[in-house]
Write an enzyme that holds these catalytic residues in place. Structure first.
Site, PDB file in Angstrom:
ATOM      1  N   ASP A  58       0.825  -1.204   0.000  1.00 54.34           N
ATOM      2  CA  ASP A  58       0.000   0.000   0.000  1.00 54.34           C
ATOM      3  C   ASP A  58       0.863   1.260   0.000  1.00 54.34           C
ATOM      4  O   ASP A  58       0.346   2.370  -0.113  1.00 54.34           O
ATOM      5  CB  ASP A  58      -0.983   0.011   1.178  1.00 54.34           C
ATOM      6  CG  ASP A  58      -0.305  -0.019   2.531  1.00 54.34           C
ATOM      7  OD1 ASP A  58       0.743  -0.684   2.675  1.00 54.34           O
ATOM      8  OD2 ASP A  58      -0.817   0.629   3.472  1.00 54.34           O
ATOM      9  N   HIS A 172      -1.515   7.078   7.363  1.00 51.63           N
ATOM     10  CA  HIS A 172      -2.850   6.497   7.502  1.00 51.63           C
ATOM     11  C   HIS A 172      -3.746   7.383   8.366  1.00 51.63           C
ATOM     12  O   HIS A 172      -3.283   7.984   9.339  1.00 51.63           O
ATOM     13  CB  HIS A 172      -2.780   5.106   8.140  1.00 51.63           C
ATOM     14  CG  HIS A 172      -2.206   4.064   7.244  1.00 51.63           C
ATOM     15  ND1 HIS A 172      -2.936   3.444   6.248  1.00 51.63           N
ATOM     16  CD2 HIS A 172      -0.960   3.529   7.181  1.00 51.63           C
ATOM     17  CE1 HIS A 172      -2.167   2.572   5.619  1.00 51.63           C
ATOM     18  NE2 HIS A 172      -0.963   2.602   6.171  1.00 51.63           N
TER      19      HIS A 172
END
Length: 262
Positions: A58, A172
């Site tokens: 990711d 994040h």
């Protein structure tokens, strides 16, 4: 120079570095190539460089396609030979426009994790920047997936030693979930309570809670506060364990308490 996020996947941010005097941009941890390419097309920009913090998909999944499209420079962990054009390690430097970034090795989440820290100030109002991937989040830190509690605590200590006004660019949007755990350890922490209310407003307006500031993290983030007796005792209680006396064991208890927190 400015930094802004491009949201990706469910909760990732691809940080974009832009300079007013350049038609190019740099991307940090571009897990999705299309998001970066679409931005470049819409804003008539080209990708000049990429910074990689660690190998997880990711954070790296878009790099091969971006290299093919732009022939950009890619800085990152030296073992990523298929992706990285400029391997870097602890103590190296990367120049991005007018800022020089110092590479800081922070193994813990992964063994290859790197952070990129800048403390050069083009103007008096500028503040230091830290691109820290999955090492430090607002209110939390990354899971220990390859490293050890000792390594992760050392990474926390490295970050804590930076200037208090450092802008922390984690990757994040985990903030509100992190804060729920933090509040379970320190229910009377007024700085934490204030931060939670502010971040709730940001998220209600679909705004990112990042970047955060290191001084905020020192006052609210349990993984920078594992030296506080009441906090680590509460973590041990959540684990039904005796509170640890050693600093690494205490950090491990806080991290493991977070891992099972719901």
């Amino acid at each position: 120079m400015t930094v802004f996020p491009l949201p990706a996947f469910q909760d990732n941010y691809i940080w974009i570095i832009k300079d007013k005097d350049s038609s190019g941009i740099w991307a940090v941890d571009p897990g999705d190539a299309n998001i970066v390419l679409n931005y470049c097309q819409e804003h008539d920009k080209h990708l000049e460089g990429i910074l990689i913090t660690h190998h997880h998909k990711d954070h790296t999944g878009g790099i091969a396609a971006l290299k093919q499209q732009s022939s950009c420079a890619v800085y990152g962990p030296k073992h990523l030979t298929d992706l990285v054009t400029h391997p870097v390690d602890d103590g190296d430097r990367v120049t991005v426009y007018s800022r020089v970034f110092h590479v800081i090795a922070t193994p813990g989440h992964t063994l290859d994790h790197l952070c990129y820290f800048n403390d050069t100030h083009p103007s008096p109002s500028s503040r230091p920047w830290l691109f820290c991937g999955d090492t430090l989040f607002r209110g939390g830190c990354g899971r220990i997936m390859e490293g050890t509690p000792e390594l992760m605590l050392a990474a926390m200590n490295k970050i804590a030693s930076l200037p208090d006004n450092t802008q922390i660019y984690g990757t994040h949007e985990y903030t509100l979930a992190n804060y729920r755990f933090a509040l379970s350890l320190e229910p009377d922490n007024t700085a934490l309570i204030d931060a939670i209310e502010m971040c709730k407003i940001l998220r209600a307006n679909q705004q990112p809670t990042l970047p955060t500031e290191l001084r905020v993290e020192k006052n609210t983030n349990p993984f920078l506060r594992t030296h506080i007796v009441a906090l680590k005792n509460q973590a041990a209680q959540q684990l039904n364990e005796t509170p640890a006396n050693h600093v690494v064991a205490a950090f491990s208890q806080v991290r493991r308490a977070k891992d099972i927190f719901s």
